[in-house]
Design a protein around this motif. Structure first.
Motif, PDB file in Angstrom:
ATOM      1  N   GLN A  51      33.750   2.946   2.295  1.00 43.31           N
ATOM      2  CA  GLN A  51      34.519   4.099   1.814  1.00 43.31           C
ATOM      3  C   GLN A  51      35.288   3.802   0.539  1.00 43.31           C
ATOM      4  O   GLN A  51      35.649   4.718  -0.198  1.00 43.31           O
ATOM      5  N   PRO A 102      35.701   2.813  -3.178  1.00 44.37           N
ATOM      6  CA  PRO A 102      34.863   2.727  -4.390  1.00 44.37           C
ATOM      7  C   PRO A 102      34.859   1.342  -5.014  1.00 44.37           C
ATOM      8  O   PRO A 102      33.887   0.957  -5.674  1.00 44.37           O
ATOM      9  N   TRP A 111      29.314   5.697  -1.531  1.00 46.06           N
ATOM     10  CA  TRP A 111      30.637   5.779  -0.895  1.00 46.06           C
ATOM     11  C   TRP A 111      31.097   7.221  -0.706  1.00 46.06           C
ATOM     12  O   TRP A 111      31.828   7.531   0.241  1.00 46.06           O
ATOM     13  N   ARG A 112      30.666   8.134  -1.568  1.00 46.75           N
ATOM     14  CA  ARG A 112      31.081   9.532  -1.430  1.00 46.75           C
ATOM     15  C   ARG A 112      30.538  10.166  -0.157  1.00 46.75           C
ATOM     16  O   ARG A 112      31.114  11.129   0.362  1.00 46.75           O
ATOM     17  N   GLU A 113      29.400   9.653   0.351  1.00 47.90           N
ATOM     18  CA  GLU A 113      28.822  10.201   1.571  1.00 47.90           C
ATOM     19  C   GLU A 113      29.716   9.948   2.783  1.00 47.90           C
ATOM     20  O   GLU A 113      29.567  10.599   3.817  1.00 47.90           O
ATOM     21  N   SER A 156      33.083  10.120   2.581  1.00 52.44           N
ATOM     22  CA  SER A 156      34.403  10.692   2.302  1.00 52.44           C
ATOM     23  C   SER A 156      34.877  11.630   3.407  1.00 52.44           C
ATOM     24  O   SER A 156      36.064  11.963   3.479  1.00 52.44           O
TER      25      SER A 156
END
Length: 451
Positions: free
Chosen positions: A127, A129, A136-138, A140
């Motif tokens: 999570q 960055p 990592w955005r997946e 969030s």
């Protein structure tokens, strides 16, 4: 040195090392190897160029990650979630709260158990960055992760997502669980440079095979006898991606159908996980606006394109030429010998199409050009880096389908072909996880046994 020679040399070296180590130590108990066949299976794969699960994105590197590490769930050939490191998962609040139970027999290659703390730490790492994790955005949507016991944890999401496990915690989401006991004390920004993730001799995973040799053309694997779903039946794997293997491979796959290599091989065809779509970048300055995408949809017959037509979308059903002409006139065009011309103009309707640099993409662009020009729409092909009104693009599907963006329409699925030796048993084509259930694969004898 061929993979077979490497395997023999590695086995001899390991045996000598064991004898030398035993000169001044207590005797070791010798146990029979758990392998059904002491054989080598050769597979032609994409190249492995980066073994770091945080930064690897190419097809060959993802195959390496799937073999070495594991995700909480695996994927069946149909994209359904099946047990991986987790044996069960349940959701509450319509997919907002998840309870996950790990397999108590899951162990790292050094014998330590895979625990819920490993999972919680890995999710927190991904999570951030600063970790370098590309997806990592997946993650969030994750709000909290709580460890309840060594084998159970709960995950609370910010927004309900009933497909969270299949689409995110599977190989499709690239969330491979990492050993916290090795990496947990390393600062987040430095984890991606740790030797445990970059040096093949230091890698510690939980998957069915361990890598023992890696060159610019091949990789050799040895079975992990304590794998949680049973020891692999084939002891060695040899991956090839450059040059010609010394023996015909037992398995290879491609987007382009190849002729039979020998009578002992068969071809299995299916749908890959890559869907091709048309995407409009921005409303064109000519005033066609978002009607352009609808215009191209009506002019496209997905069933005549290369590949497998997308199902459940309007692009699969071709409208009649009469309906297409009516819609064009409704949008203010008139048909001439040079094509469709907007009222008050003499310039024929021309569409610029960006094409990615792949064989299938170029083949698809040629077919689209033929269809659109037959309907009176001129086409200018451009490279992916050039400015264009419409782009032809591949999109990786998710196990549970998600709707496309409003500026996209689905065309076809890219096909996939597997060339399989008839000696390879208990294998099934799985586009989501090509080496899924690899521990169950068997190599039958090349010659019938005499009675």
């Amino acid at each position: 040195m061929t993979p077979v020679a490497k395997i023999k040399a590695w086995t001899l070296a390991a045996g000598i090392a064991a004898l030398l180590a035993g000169c001044n130590s207590p005797p070791l108990k010798a146990t029979a190897p758990p392998y059904v066949y002491d054989t080598t299976l050769t597979v032609v794969t994409p190249a492995v160029t980066n073994i770091n699960p945080l930064t690897s994105l190419t097809a060959g590197n993802q195959l390496f990650d799937q073999m070495v590490y594991q995700t909480l769930v695996s994927l069946s050939p149909r994209g359904r979630a099946e047990p991986g490191l987790a044996t069960s998962w349940h959701s509450g609040a319509h997919g907002r709260n998840w309870s996950i139970k790990l397999n108590p027999f899951a162990k790292w290659w050094n014998g330590r158990p895979v625990t819920a703390r490993d999972v919680a730490w890995t999710l927190a790492l991904y999570q951030n960055p600063a970790s370098g994790f590309k997806a990592w955005r997946e993650l969030s949507n994750i709000k909290t992760v709580a460890v309840r016991s060594p084998t159970t944890l709960t995950i609370q999401l910010k927004r309900a997502d009933p497909d969270f496990v299949a689409n995110v915690l599977s190989p499709a989401g690239h969330v491979y669980i990492l050993p916290r006991f090795l990496l947990g004390r390393t600062p987040i920004a430095r984890v991606k440079r740790a030797v445990w993730l970059n040096q093949i001799k230091d890698v510690v995973g939980s998957g069915p095979y361990r890598p023992i040799d890696w060159t610019d053309r091949d990789m050799v694997w040895i079975a992990y006898p304590h794998y949680l779903y049973g020891p692999p039946h084939v002891k060695y794997l040899a991956w090839w991606w450059r040059g010609v293997p010394p023996h015909p491979p037992e398995l290879s796959w491609s987007e382009t159908r190849r002729p039979y290599v020998a009578s002992r091989q068969r071809i299995v065809s299916g749908r890959s996980i890559q869907e091709w779509v048309l995407a409009i970048h921005s409303p064109p300055s000519s005033g066609r606006g978002w009607n352009l995408l609808e215009m191209l949809r009506l002019a496209t017959n997905a069933r005549s394109l290369p590949g497998i037509p997308a199902t459940g979308v309007a692009a699969t059903s071709h409208t009649t030429p009469a309906r297409f002409r009516r819609r064009m006139r409704h949008w203010g065009y008139r048909q001439t010998s040079r094509g469709w011309v907007r009222r008050g103009s003499k310039i024929p309707l021309t569409v610029s199409l960006a094409v990615p640099p792949s064989d299938f993409g170029r083949q698809l662009a040629r077919s689209l050009t033929h269809e659109w020009e037959a309907e009176g729409i001129r086409v200018v092909l451009r490279s992916r880096k050039e400015r264009a009104e419409v782009a032809l693009a591949p999109v990786l599907a998710t196990p549970v389908p998600e709707p496309l963006a409003p500026n996209q329409i689905a065309l076809v699925w890219e096909p996939e072909y597997w060339m399989v030796s008839r000696r390879l048993d208990h294998w099934s084509a799985n586009p989501w996880e090509p080496f899924n259930q690899v521990q169950a694969w068997r190599l039958l004898p090349s010659k019938p046994r005499s009675h």
